[in-house]
Design a protein around this motif. Sequence first.
Motif, PDB file in Angstrom:
ATOM      1  N   PRO A 150       0.828  -1.225   0.000  1.00 42.50           N
ATOM      2  CA  PRO A 150       0.000   0.000   0.000  1.00 42.50           C
ATOM      3  C   PRO A 150       0.852   1.262   0.000  1.00 42.50           C
ATOM      4  N   ALA A 151       0.651   2.084  -1.006  1.00 41.62           N
ATOM      5  CA  ALA A 151       1.332   3.376  -1.099  1.00 41.62           C
ATOM      6  C   ALA A 151       0.373   4.338  -1.799  1.00 41.62           C
ATOM      7  N   PRO A 152      -0.683   4.743  -1.118  1.00 36.77           N
ATOM      8  CA  PRO A 152      -1.740   5.540  -1.747  1.00 36.77           C
ATOM      9  C   PRO A 152      -1.256   6.919  -2.178  1.00 36.77           C
ATOM     10  N   LYS A 153      -1.867   7.391  -3.245  1.00 40.56           N
ATOM     11  CA  LYS A 153      -1.565   8.725  -3.738  1.00 40.56           C
ATOM     12  C   LYS A 153      -2.521   9.715  -3.089  1.00 40.56           C
ATOM     13  N   VAL A 154      -1.985  10.590  -2.236  1.00 38.76           N
ATOM     14  CA  VAL A 154      -2.806  11.557  -1.519  1.00 38.76           C
ATOM     15  C   VAL A 154      -2.183  12.941  -1.664  1.00 38.76           C
ATOM     16  N   THR A 155      -2.976  13.945  -1.393  1.00 38.21           N
ATOM     17  CA  THR A 155      -2.466  15.312  -1.470  1.00 38.21           C
ATOM     18  C   THR A 155      -1.619  15.634  -0.238  1.00 38.21           C
ATOM     19  N   LYS A 156      -0.786  16.641  -0.371  1.00 41.59           N
ATOM     20  CA  LYS A 156       0.047  17.073   0.750  1.00 41.59           C
ATOM     21  C   LYS A 156      -0.836  17.562   1.903  1.00 41.59           C
ATOM     22  N   ARG A 157      -1.924  18.245   1.573  1.00 44.94           N
ATOM     23  CA  ARG A 157      -2.835  18.734   2.614  1.00 44.94           C
ATOM     24  C   ARG A 157      -3.445  17.576   3.390  1.00 44.94           C
ATOM     25  N   PHE A 158      -3.844  16.506   2.706  1.00 44.49           N
ATOM     26  CA  PHE A 158      -4.418  15.340   3.381  1.00 44.49           C
ATOM     27  C   PHE A 158      -3.369  14.675   4.265  1.00 44.49           C
ATOM     28  N   ARG A 159      -2.157  14.579   3.756  1.00 46.36           N
ATOM     29  CA  ARG A 159      -1.077  13.966   4.531  1.00 46.36           C
ATOM     30  C   ARG A 159      -0.843  14.748   5.826  1.00 46.36           C
TER      31      ARG A 159
END
Length: 297
Positions: A150-159
């Motif tokens: 698992p290495a989901p693509k998320v936004t910096k804001r979500f992170r």
Amino acid sequence: MHKSLKIYSVITSIGMLIVLMQGALVTKTGSGEGCGATWPLCFGEVIPTSPAIETIIEYSHRIVSGMLGFMIIILAIWTWRKIGHLKETKFMAIMAIFFIVFQGLLGAGAVVFGQSEAILALHFGISAISLATVVLLTVLVFEDGKSRVPAPKVTKRFRYFIYFVITYTYAVIYTGALVKHTNATLACSGFPLCNGMLFPGFIGPIGVHFLHRLAGISVFILLLVLLIIVIKHYRHEPTVFWGTIIAFIFVLGQVISGVAVIFTAAALVNAMFHALIISLLFSTLAYLTMIISRKPH
């Protein structure tokens, strides 16, 4: 792959949960001084003779904690050698050893130098991190050998929002620990009002209890916001989606068990369940933090 290591890591994770529950039992039953002010001996004896129930509870906690300490050190070394090629393994192994040793020293210090509320609260907070490191090592063992992890693509804001949620949740753990160790569990009767008041202030045991209530409600709101964001934007990322679902179930259970503690006069089962759920919630958030910090495929 790594069948023996998988079995061992699962057993160690379960053992950490047992130690955590034993610690909650020690606190709830007031057994922290069950062996006097001596450590590692109990009243100066290797095995206490004619022990009271408080002594049995405290001594068994010491024995199991000591065993788990050695098991975690073995797990850290074993994972370092077998799955050290995974990016997070070595860091988690070091953290697992550091925090289990630190936790043991805090427990010994509390016995020898007195049951300080701050030290006891810190002891519980460190135990939550210890559990999370062992759980994450176990996850890594099961991930090794898979073609894709698992290495989901998320936004910096979500992170950054996830980072904030886990940090805030960890702070709330300490407010709950202070409630227990300052005997403020039943300082507020009733819910949602506290002794019939909407705002009783932040002074004394009532203030400690009320602060924890506000902090707990804030965590619930944060997890609800996180759930809404994930459902809206990250339903296509199964690990993020289901991890958030599980985290929200845990925080909901935490709120329910907290209210149950109040209305059952801090019954033993409810109080221990309350301590267990917050630790499982923190471990779940630690997993989410680990996977969103990875470089996306």
